[in-house]
Structures are given as structure tokens and as C-alpha cells.
Design an enzyme around this catalytic site. Structure first.
Site, PDB file in Angstrom:
ATOM      1  N   GLY A  22       0.832  -1.197   0.000  1.00  0.00           N
ATOM      2  CA  GLY A  22       0.000   0.000   0.000  1.00  0.00           C
ATOM      3  C   GLY A  22       0.857   1.233   0.000  1.00  0.00           C
ATOM      4  CB  ALA A  78       0.434  10.563   4.290  1.00  0.00           C
ATOM      5  CB  VAL A 117       3.502  -0.478   3.282  1.00  0.00           C
ATOM      6  CG1 VAL A 117       3.767  -1.572   4.305  1.00  0.00           C
ATOM      7  CG2 VAL A 117       3.172   0.821   3.977  1.00  0.00           C
ATOM      8  CE  LYS A 171       3.891   3.373   6.280  1.00  0.00           C
ATOM      9  NZ  LYS A 171       2.761   3.770   7.062  1.00  0.00           N
ATOM     10  CG  ASP A 186      -2.730  10.727   8.732  1.00  0.00           C
ATOM     11  OD1 ASP A 186      -3.886  11.130   8.450  1.00  0.00           O
ATOM     12  OD2 ASP A 186      -1.931  10.324   7.870  1.00  0.00           O
TER      13      ASP A 186
END
Ligand SMILES: *[C@@H]1O[C@H](CO)[C@@H](O)[C@H](O)[C@H]1NC(C)=O
Ligand SMILES: *[C@@H]1O[C@H](CO)[C@@H](O)[C@H](O)[C@H]1NC(C)=O
Ligand SMILES: *[C@@H]1O[C@H](CO)[C@@H](O)[C@H](O)[C@H]1NC(C)=O
Ligand SMILES: *[C@@H]1O[C@H](CO)[C@@H](O)[C@H](O)[C@H]1NC(C)=O
Ligand SMILES: *[C@@H]1O[C@H](CO)[C@@H](O)[C@H](O)[C@H]1NC(C)=O
Ligand SMILES: *[C@@H]1O[C@H](CO)[C@@H](O)[C@H](O)[C@H]1NC(C)=O
Ligand SMILES: *[C@@H]1O[C@H](CO)[C@@H](O)[C@H](O)[C@H]1NC(C)=O
Length: 807
Positions: free
Chosen positions: A523, A526, A530, A547, A641
Site C-alpha cells: 500500500g 502519506a 509499504v 515501510k 493521522d
């Protein structure tokens, strides 16, 4: 008239006296000694206080049956060790129950839903210790039924996510090896627990099969009649055990315990104490624990090298094979070790048969630990082949095949159906005082002749001592683990205690290799992309999510390690655990545990809505995770977030918050028009755009938006990129729906949610409280969590936009 009064008085008096019994006033204390009197329930069926253990100077804070002679503890806190003489438990108004040692150090306290408001305690006749506030709207601030140890009592319930953990042994109350878990998917399972990581092993040895996504279980209820059932969403119940019992509930006590041997058993005991009254099993699972545990990790129902056979009451009986002895002579359920040396070193190849011999056991099998299979084979050849092979500890002959096995053997059992024969090797002539655990390597090596044997012997010695070593490592780790638990309990959020982090430091090359050159993308967020990877951690491959942080802010370099340290200290079941990181040159990477069920966004916004029970459970779990970040870890963490893409789901659909703690490392979000804003459009709180300070309340705002999304399964703002335009802003629309009393539209005609009307209404109101424009009107996350769980009343929220219409 006068006579009626008299009668009333006579009857009222004892009634009144009974009502005050069971009540414990704030300030009451019990000191841990043999003579201290416990707090009793009105009927005196149950007592709360300290019980002395076998070790006379240790006491266990617990609840037990007061009227029966057989010591039966039904509740204790399984995360703390028994306390020393002179420790005390006090009922305080601020923290509820506080357990402290003789030096006044707090060891444990009941974590209250709302601190500072305890009015009194009450030990109910059901065996539940309840803390009540003066506010009559709140039924309880804490209750022992919500913190079960290894036993359930009638009228007690398990919610999804709850569970029981067995104790070590009948008299040792430390955490044992077996779990009863009511998983978030609605399935009730029995599994083994691995020490020291506290992770479940894969081996599920009983399951209720109630995880049908359309109609999952949501409560395990132990009725006062002594039956246990699982309630499902559509009001069906699935009974575990007998529907009605021949045992009358009015004359018997019931309890359901995950016993230290792993069997979950429903017991009864007559209330009237006759001399030979005892606890008798009424029902138990699994049917045969010896055969039910099959996982390839762990030792099985008994310890390593042990053989499990079933007793008449469905309990495991563990026995060492002949010539094997218990590693811990006091623990018959523990591992066995050979009482002789099994080695190739001291024996000339042709004299093996003179030194070793075989004991034959019918119907015994160790299904794992094979290192060689000979097929076809025959009985005599199978035995001989093990005898000749110095690596072989046991050979199993079954259906024309011969399996040779090495130590340690696991999952040993008696199995009549297999028609197997076990050849167990032992040493005939052993020097009398040879203790296999204490042979120094030198002694073995002295007998070596040439280099070839040296290598062989070296490896044999390694493998035979490996087992002992493993056990040693196991016990050491378990020790650390207990210490860790103890530490964790003693930490107070306000103390700035330094905790060791156990983050792994990765070299960049290692991660390139682990991700196969960053091949599989999981994925994009921001803060970076990953990737899926595989990390070999102590000979085990674990799947990880790696990540790559891309947009680091200028001064982030300095902060990076400090921040890793903070994140490394977090530990909560609703957070994704950071396993390690890489900080090499330009490269900043974070390595997380891999979450198999993706993120919440893809669960919520796909064609098939996840069911309401799962959704509301997820919302509650996210709230708990944020409460932890805000209030409970040593350094407060503001997430900045919170959004569905950052909520991941593990194997059992438990919500896990990810990406916490890294907001301040990132360059400011380029997708927002203002500088300084961190977060994602649609979820960021208005104060980011105003000149007001940023506090934990920004997370409350984002959580509110997320909660409304969870309720409605709709996105807050249109996903323009994907051409998805419904032309509504969810937060505005939710307020309109709420004002007009049209929760049905908001919930998208989700019939489960509509049936659960009170909860739905509560959730919507909480959501609107969270998105208040004025940050000081928003509740704290702790309050949010309490409101969602229904322990605090939710007021009707005001319009979230008092400013917008005027400015
Ligand atoms: C224990 O702590 C309480 C409250 O802080 C204090 O009143 C009491 O004197 C202390 N007792 C001892 C033995 O230090
Ligand atoms: C004791 O527990 C039962 C079952 O939960 C409940 O119905 C009852 O009201 C409780 N008694 C008191 C005095 O709280
Ligand atoms: C209980 O078992 C644990 C783990 O085996 C051990 O460390 C502890 O000392 C035991 N406690 C008692 C009271 O025997
Ligand atoms: C659950 O399903 C498994 C596999 O089909 C089965 O073996 C087991 O008996 C079932 N459990 C119950 C309680 O029905
Ligand atoms: C479940 O039971 C409740 C209360 O008995 C009832 O109001 C509701 O309609 C039932 N729901 C279903 C799906 O049968
Ligand atoms: C047993 O098997 C071995 C090797 O497969 C073979 O040499 C031997 O003749 C067999 N013995 C019998 C009695 O069948
Ligand atoms: C173990 O071996 C020692 C010495 O050979 C012997 O004295 C002892 O009885 C053995 N124990 C068992 C349980 O066989």
C-alpha cells in the site's frame, strides 16, 4: 393496626441487615495475614480477600467460595505475583481497589472507567465484586466479572475479545499454557499459549464454529441455571454442553474453568456441605485433549517427551516413558528428560546393541519430531534400525512405515486407533551417578579418536543438549516475561520510567533482501510505500510489513531515533507493533508486524458491508488504542493521522492502529493547502487551519469522522481521484440525520444496527461530540471510550459548527 406494625418491624429488620451485608465502604482495608477477615457477600457464599498459598508467606488477592471446605479460587489477577505477608488491599475513592506491598508500593489497582468517584464496593452473591459510584446512572465503575482469570461463574458473560487463561498448576496461579478466547470474529476457541511471547500458538484444539460473518456470535453467557451458550446476532443461541442438567441450580454451585491441564470444564458442587461433597465435572471440552492438540509448536497437552493418556473424566494423565524422568519433579505435567545419555560418542558402533536396548509400547505415538521415514518397513527392522542409529531416540512403526524420531519429542499420546508401536531406546549400562544434565563437554571430547568422529560427536552433543538448552532458555525467558508483567503493572503513566525497547536494528541490505528488492507493494500512505517482506527471526520466518519513509522533514533526522525509542516502548493490543527500523544514510524504514486482513478502509468501503457487531467492536478497539497513546504510555503520543487507511486488521479482525508516533517526522502534508498541517483532508481538525494550539483533541476529531464512517460505511469526503462523487460531506449529513431523527438513513438501512438502536444512537452522538469545531467541547478519548462502551451516559450533542455560520 398495631400488630401489623409489629410484624413489619420484625420482618424489616433482618431484611435491612441483609442489604448492608456485602457492602464495602471506601477506606476499608484487608491486610495479608492468615487471620485477616475477608469481605463477604450477603449470603456469605463468596469471600474476597487474601488466601495464603502453599508457600506460607505468599498471599493471593482473590475471590473464593466461603462455605465449602475445598479451597476453590474463582477470581484473581493473573498478571501479578502472589504478594508477601503484610501487603494490603484498600478500597479508595480515586483508584478503587489498590493492592500495595508492605512498603507502600502500589502493585496493582482496579483501572476504573472514571477515576475518583467510587462510593462503595459490593460483593454480589454471584461472586462478582462491583465498584459503584455515587452517580446512579452508572451501574458500575469496575467489576471483577470483567477481568476474569481462569473461571466463569453463572450470570457472567464474555464479550468478543475477552478470554480466560489457565493457571500453572492447581496451586500455582501464574499464567499457564492454555487460553479460552472469544475471538472478535465470534468464535470461541481453546488454544495453547506460547511462553514468553504470550502469542497464541496456531494450535486451536477446540472451536465453537460461530464465526459465520452473516451471523457471528457476540456473547458467551453462563446462565444461572448452569448452562453455557453463545448468543448470535440474529438472536439464535448455540448451546455448549447439555441443554438442561439433572443438577438443580438451587442446590448446587456451578463454575466453568479452563483447568491448568487445558480442559475447559463445567463443574458443580452441592451447596450443603456433606463430608464427601466435591466438585464434579458435568461437561468438558475437548473430548480427548491428548489427541486434540496437534500444532507443531509447543509440547502438546503434556510436556516434551511425555506421553498423554486420557483418564475417565476426560483429563490428561501425563507420564514419562520408562527411563525418562521429570525435569521438574514437582510438575508431573511438565517435560521429561532421559535418565541416561543418548550419545554416539562413548559407544563403538558394533557394541551399540550391548549398551542400548528398546522398550516397546503399544498404541503410543509422537506424531511430530521425525527425521527419517523408512517405507516399506517391518517391525523388527524398525526397532533394529533405531537401535543402530545413535541419533534415534524413538522409532514408531505403523502401517508398514517406520518413523525415526529425535529429541525433544512433542505431542506424545496414547492413541488406540492408530495401531502404532513405539520403540523407545534406553541405555542399559550407565555409570550410576551420571547425570545427563551435568556432563561437561570436555569429558565427552576426551574420548574422541579422530576428526571425523569429532564432528559427529559435536553435532550429537549439540542436539542432545539443545533440548536442555531450550528448556533453560524457555525458563529464563519466562522469568523475564513475568518480570516484564510485573514492571508493566507498576508503571504509573506519570512516572518517567525508562523501559528497554526490544526493537531490532536492520541494515538496509537486510531489508532489500527481506522484501526481495521491494517487490510486493502492500500500500501507499502519506509517509511512504509499504512492502511485504519475510524476516528470519531466530530460525522462524515471520512476515513483515516494511515501510519506506520518503518525505522526511529537515530536522527529522535528529528526532528519528528518539521517536523510534518512544514507539518501541508502546505495547497495546490495538496497536500494530513495530519490530524494528533501519536508519542508514538516506534510508529510513520501519518494520512492522504484518496484518493479514488489510486496512479498515477496504473493509468498510467495499460492496459487502461488514456486520454491525464487528464494526462497533472495531470502533471500541480503536478508541482503546488511542486512549493508550494519549494517556497510558510513558510519552504521550498524538497520532495526527487517524483515518481508516491507518487502522489495520489482524488475523482475527482485531483493530490495530498503525503509523502512530511518526507524524512529527514527516514533512508537512503536501496535499493540504496550508503549511504546518499534518494529516489527511477530511480528517484533520479545524484548529490546524486556525491559530489555536494542537492538542490530543485533533485525534478526537479524526476519530469522530472515522466513527461516523464506521457507522454509515460511507467516506467522509468524495474520493475525487477514483471518480467517486456522492456530493455529501458525511459529517454535515450525519448532523442533519441526527437532528431529524433519521438514523435509519445514516446507517444505510443496516437492520442489525437498527435493531441495536440504543447503541447506534449512542455511537452517532459520540461521533458528533467528537467533531465539535471547538476543541474544548470535544470529550477526551477516555471519555469517548467509556461512552462507546456504555458505561457513561451520553448527553445530546450540540451542533458541531457554532462558528461556521457566523464567520
Ligand atoms: C503509605 O501511604 C499512605 C498514603 O500515601 C500514608 O498515609 C501512609 O503513612 C504510608 N505508610 C507507610 C508505612 O509508609
Ligand atoms: C448481583 O448480580 C445480579 C446478576 O448480575 C444482578 O441481577 C443483581 O442486581 C446484583 N445484585 C446487586 C445487589 O447488585
Ligand atoms: C509458579 O510457577 C512459575 C513458573 O513456573 C514459577 O516461576 C513460580 O515460582 C511458581 N510459583 C510458586 C508459588 O510456586
Ligand atoms: C467445529 O468444526 C470442526 C471442523 O469442521 C469440527 O471438527 C468441530 O467438531 C466443530 N466444533 C463444534 C463445537 O461443533
Ligand atoms: C431479537 O430479540 C429482540 C428482543 O427479544 C427482538 O426485539 C428482536 O426483534 C430480535 N431480533 C431478531 C432478528 O429476531
Ligand atoms: C524387513 O525389512 C527388511 C528391510 O526392508 C528386510 O530386509 C527384511 O527381510 C524384512 N523382514 C521380514 C521378516 O519381512
Ligand atoms: C535414574 O538413574 C539413576 C542412576 O542410574 C537411578 O538411581 C534412578 O533410580 C533412575 N531413576 C529412574 C526414575 O529411573
Amino acid at each position: 393496626m398495631a400488630s401489623t406494625h409489629l410484624i413489619f418491624c420484625i420482618f424489616l429488620f433482618p431484611l435491612f441487615a441483609q442489604n448492608t451485608a456485602g457492602t464495602v465502604a471506601v477506606g476499608s482495608i484487608i491486610i495479608a495475614t492468615e487471620t485477616s477477615s475477608p469481605w463477604l457477600s450477603p449470603s456469605q457464599d463468596f469471600a474476597f480477600g487474601f488466601r495464603s498459598l502453599n508457600d506460607k508467606d505468599r498471599f493471593l488477592l482473590s475471590i473464593w467460595y466461603h462455605k465449602i471446605p475445598e479451597q476453590t479460587v474463582v477470581w484473581y489477577v493473573n498478571t501479578i505475583d502472589p504478594v508477601s505477608r503484610g501487603s494490603k488491599v484498600e478500597l479508595t475513592s480515586n483508584f478503587g481497589l489498590v493492592l500495595s506491598d508492605p512498603h507502600n508500593q502500589t502493585l496493582w489497582n482496579s483501572e476504573l472507567m472514571i477515576p475518583g468517584q467510587v462510593d462503595h464496593g459490593f460483593l454480589n452473591d454471584t461472586g462478582n465484586f462491583i465498584l459503584r459510584g455515587s452517580d446512579t446512572d452508572i451501574q458500575w465503575l469496575w467489576e471483577s466479572f470483567r477481568l476474569p482469570a481462569d473461571t466463569l461463574l453463572p450470570s457472567q458473560e464474555l464479550k468478543t475479545g475477552d478470554g480466560l487463561i489457565s493457571r500453572q498448576s492447581e496451586t500455582n496461579f501464574s499464567l499457564g499454557r492454555f487460553y479460552l478466547r472469544f475471538r472478535n470474529d465470534g468464535n470461541l476457541v481453546l488454544t495453547t499459549r506460547s511462553v514468553p511471547t504470550n502469542e497464541e500458538n496456531d494450535a486451536v484444539y477446540y472451536e465453537s464454529n460461530t464465526s459465520d460473518p452473516l451471523n457471528p456470535g457476540y456473547r458467551v453467557i453462563f446462565s444461572s441455571k448452569g448452562t453455557i451458550s453463545i448468543f448470535k446476532i440474529n438472536n439464535q443461541t448455540q448451546l455448549l454442553g447439555p441443554a438442561s442438567t439433572s443438577v438443580p441450580a438451587s442446590e448446587n454451585y456451578f463454575r466453568a474453568t479452563i483447568d491448568f491441564d487445558g480442559v475447559f470444564t463445567l463443574y458443580y458442587h452441592p451447596m450443603t456441605s456433606t463430608t464427601n461433597a466435591k466438585w464434579s465435572p458435568l461437561w468438558s471440552v475437548p473430548d480427548n485433549i491428548c489427541l486434540s492438540i496437534t500444532g507443531d509448536k509447543g509440547s502438546g497437552a503434556c510436556g516434551f517427551n511425555s506421553i498423554c493418556s486420557l483418564t475417565n473424566d476426560q483429563k490428561p494423565n501425563c507420564e514419562c516413558p520408562e527411563r525418562y524422568v521429570l525435569l521438574d519433579p514437582n510438575n508431573k505435567y511438565g517435560s521429561c528428560i532421559p535418565n541416561f545419555t543418548l550419545s554416539c560418542a562413548q559407544v563403538e558402533p558394533d557394541s551399540r546393541e550391548e549398551v542400548y536396548d528398546l522398550i516397546v509400547h503399544e498404541d503410543v505415538d509422537w506424531p511430530l519430531s521425525d527425521y527419517e521415514q523408512i517405507n516399506p518397513s517391518n517391525e523388527s527392522f524398525c526397532g533394529q534400525s533405531c537401535l543402530q542409529d545413535c541419533l534415534c531416540a524413538v522409532a514408531i512403526f505403523r502401517s508398514d512405515s517406520c518413523w525415526k524420531k529425535k529429541l525433544p519429542l512433542s505431542n506424545g499420546r496414547v492413541d488406540m486407533k492408530l495401531n502404532a508401536k513405539a520403540f523407545i531406546k534406553y541405555r542399559k549400562t550407565d555409570s550410576p551417578n551420571l547425570n545427563p544434565r551435568s556432563i561437561p563437554p570436555v569429558q565427552v571430547q576426551e574420548r574422541l579418536k579422530d576428526r571425523k568422529t569429532l564432528i559427529l560427536v559435536g553435532s550429537v552433543f549439540l542436539s542432545s543438549s539443545l533440548f536442555v538448552n531450550l528448556l533453560l532458555i524457555g525458563t529464563t525467558c519466562f522469568g523475564c516475561y513475568l518480570i516484564f508483567w510485573k514492571k508493566k503493572i507498576m508503571f504509573h503513566p506519570n512516572t518517567n520510567a525508562v523501559v528497554e525497547t526490544n526493537l531490532h536494528y536492520f541494515a538496509y541490505g537486510e531489508l532489500v533482501e527481506a522484501t526481495n528488492g521491494f517487490k510486493e507493494e502492500l500500500g501507499k500512505g502519506a509517509c511512504g510505500v509499504v512492502y511485504k517482506g519475510e524476516w528470519q527471526k531466530s530460525s522462524r520466518n515471520i512476515i513483515v510489513a516494511v515501510k519506506k519513509l520518503d518525505r522526511m522533514s529537515g530536522d527529522a533526522d535528529k528526532e528519528f531515533r528518539a521517536e523510534m525509542n518512544t514507539i518501541g516502548q508502546t505495547n497495546h493490543k490495538n496497536l500494530v507493533h513495530l519490530l524494528g527500523f533501519c536508519d542508514e544514510g538516506q534510508h529510513r524504514l520501519l518494520v512492522y508486524e504484518y496484518m493479514s486482513n488489510g486496512n479498515l478502509a477496504s473493509l468498510l468501503f467495499c460492496d459487502k458491508k461488514p456486520n454491525w457487531n464487528l464494526r462497533s467492536q472495531i470502533a471500541i478497539e480503536i478508541a482503546r488504542g488511542i486512549v493508550y497513546l494519549h494517556d497510558e504510555c510513558s510519552t504521550q503520543i498524538i497520532h495526527c493521522d487517524i483515518k481508516p487507511q491507518n487502522i489495520l486488521l489482524d488475523d482475527h479482525y482485531n483493530a490495530r492502529i498503525s503509523d502512530f508516533g511518526i507524524a512529527k517526522l514527516l514533512a508537512t502534508n503536501q496535499s493540504s493547502t496550508r503549511t504546518g498541517v499534518r494529516g489527511t483532508i477530511g480528517y484533520v481538525a479545524p484548529e490546524w487551519y486556525r491559530n489555536t494550539p494542537i492538542t490530543v483533541k485533533v485525534d478526537v476529531y479524526s476519530f469522530g469522522v472515522l466513527l461516523l464512517e464506521i457507522i454509515s460505511c460511507r467516506k467522509n469526503v468524495d474520493d475525487v481521484e477514483n471518480g467517486d462523487r456522492s456530493n455529501i460531506i458525511l459529517t454535515d449529513w450525519a448532523w442533519d440525520c441526527f437532528q431529524e431523527g433519521r438514523l435509519d438513513i445514516l446507517a444505510g438501512n443496516d437492520f442489525e444496527a437498527l435493531e441495536d438502536k440504543l447503541k447506534l444512537e449512542r455511537f452517532v452522538m459520540v461521533g458528533i461530540w467528537c467533531i465539535q469545531e471547538n476543541s474544548s467541547c470535544r470529550p477526551t478519548m477516555r471519555k469517548v471510550s467509556q461512552m462507546l462502551e456504555g458505561v457513561v451516559e451520553v448527553m445530546v450533542p450540540p451542533c458541531p459548527y457554532p462558528f461556521s455560520f457566523t464567520s
